[in-house]
Design an enzyme around this catalytic site. Structure first.
Site, mmCIF file in Angstrom:
data_model
loop_
_atom_site.group_PDB
_atom_site.id
_atom_site.type_symbol
_atom_site.label_atom_id
_atom_site.label_comp_id
_atom_site.label_asym_id
_atom_site.label_seq_id
_atom_site.Cartn_x
_atom_site.Cartn_y
_atom_site.Cartn_z
ATOM 1 N N PRO A 225 8.415 21.337 1.238
ATOM 2 C CA PRO A 225 8.049 20.841 -0.096
ATOM 3 C C PRO A 225 9.264 20.400 -0.901
ATOM 4 O O PRO A 225 9.137 19.672 -1.873
ATOM 5 C CB PRO A 225 7.391 22.052 -0.754
ATOM 6 N N GLU B 140 7.585 31.820 3.802
ATOM 7 C CA GLU B 140 8.044 31.226 2.535
ATOM 8 C C GLU B 140 8.901 29.992 2.778
ATOM 9 O O GLU B 140 9.155 29.208 1.867
ATOM 10 C CB GLU B 140 8.876 32.261 1.737
ATOM 11 N N ARG C 85 1.495 4.835 14.678
ATOM 12 C CA ARG C 85 0.607 3.666 14.578
ATOM 13 C C ARG C 85 1.385 2.400 14.240
ATOM 14 O O ARG C 85 0.868 1.299 14.385
ATOM 15 C CB ARG C 85 -0.507 3.897 13.554
ATOM 16 N N ASP D 200 -1.464 -3.250 5.769
ATOM 17 C CA ASP D 200 -1.736 -1.876 5.335
ATOM 18 C C ASP D 200 -1.615 -1.760 3.822
ATOM 19 O O ASP D 200 -0.826 -2.468 3.200
ATOM 20 C CB ASP D 200 -0.653 -0.934 5.918
HETATM 21 C C1 4FV Z 1 5.151 21.155 3.225
HETATM 22 C C2 4FV Z 1 4.851 20.070 2.393
HETATM 23 C C3 4FV Z 1 4.773 22.558 2.986
HETATM 24 C C4 4FV Z 1 5.966 25.579 2.702
HETATM 25 C C5 4FV Z 1 6.086 26.990 3.167
HETATM 26 C C6 4FV Z 1 5.206 25.644 4.937
HETATM 27 C C7 4FV Z 1 5.027 24.915 3.664
HETATM 28 C C8 4FV Z 1 5.579 27.039 4.571
HETATM 29 N N1 4FV Z 1 5.848 20.694 4.265
HETATM 30 N N2 4FV Z 1 5.369 18.949 2.982
HETATM 31 N N3 4FV Z 1 4.174 20.076 1.235
HETATM 32 N N4 4FV Z 1 5.320 23.481 3.813
HETATM 33 O O1 4FV Z 1 4.013 22.850 2.064
HETATM 34 O O2 4FV Z 1 5.955 19.349 4.098
HETATM 35 O O3 4FV Z 1 6.622 27.457 5.399
#
Ligand code: 4FV
Length: 232
Positions: free
Chosen positions: A89, A116, A154, A169
């Site tokens: 994230p 986490e 794709r 697209d």
């Molecule tokens: C995430 C996202 C995501 C965070 C903690 C996996 C999680 C757990 N990855 N984009 N949004 N990952 O939420 O890519 O480890």
């Protein structure tokens, strides 16, 4: 293209990779997707891959050891170093522009986490870039990796059959797509717009452009801000 995926749940990828475009692209040799289980590289007798966070706080953190060992094994499987990407994230927002950029690479190494998140030394030590598929928290990075794989594969030459096309697209020109219609001409009193039945391709193109602009203005004005179309 070669895509390696480091994950604690390789089985999660079975079905998405064995259907439709992704299946065909692998069978056609357009892409090779190789899964590696990070837990196989835990030296701990209980195959431990996570531990409590230094400084306290809730949840567990992915340990660096098993990820580094898994990564170094995976990296050694091909001479191509590849682009190393952590799904997180905290990453760069994933969008069509990024998908097109990644589709030009020979190799991607996608690292997915659980708990986490990752010990920070994984990002630093592997000189990995981070990509986020959206501002929400998933239970794991696997689904994010699948989204990236689908959007990138794709775009690879030979991946799409002629029934699919990535030519116009959404977002390829920074706009939402124009509305699509197919048979029947009238469905439950809803009629296909006459211009699409006119055969006048100039008029059809103009109508589609105006529809794409209008929809983008309504739903995603932010897209227009980022790259204002000349005929806005
Ligand atoms: C995430 C996202 C995501 C965070 C903690 C996996 C999680 C757990 N990855 N984009 N949004 N990952 O939420 O890519 O480890």
């Amino acid at each position: 293209m070669r895509i390696d995926v480091l994950t604690l749940f390789p089985e999660m990828f079975a079905s998405p990779l064995s259907e439709s475009i992704l299946k065909r692209a692998q069978q056609a040799g357009v892409v090779g997707i190789v899964l590696a289980n990070i837990r196989d590289f835990s030296k701990d007798k209980h195959k431990k891959v996570d531990d409590r966070p230094y400084g306290g706080g809730p949840g567990m953190v992915m340990m660096p050891g098993p990820v580094f060992d898994c990564f170094e094994h995976v990296r050694s499987l091909s001479a191509e170093p590849g682009r190393v990407i952590l799904l997180s994230p905290q990453g760069q927002p994933f969008d069509q522009r990024k998908a097109v950029e990644l589709s030009k690479e020979k190799r991607l190494i996608l690292i997915t986490g659980r708990y986490e998140g990752f010990d920070e030394r994984i990002r630093i030590g592997l000189a990995a870039e981070q990509i986020s598929i959206g501002d929400y928290i998933l239970s794991g990075g696997e689904l994010a990796a699948m989204v990236v794989i689908d959007a990138v594969v794709r775009l690879l030459g030979g991946a799409l059959g002629d029934e699919d096309s990535s030519k116009d697209d959404s977002f390829s020109e920074g706009l939402l797509e124009y509305p699509h219609y197919t048979r029947p001409e009238v469905f439950r009193d809803m009629k296909v717009p006459d211009v699409l039945l006119s055969g006048n391709h100039g008029e059809i193109e103009k109508w589609r452009r105006s529809q794409a602009l209008e929809r983008t203005k309504q739903t995603r004005p932010d897209l227009l801000k980022d790259n204002p179309p000349e005929d806005q």
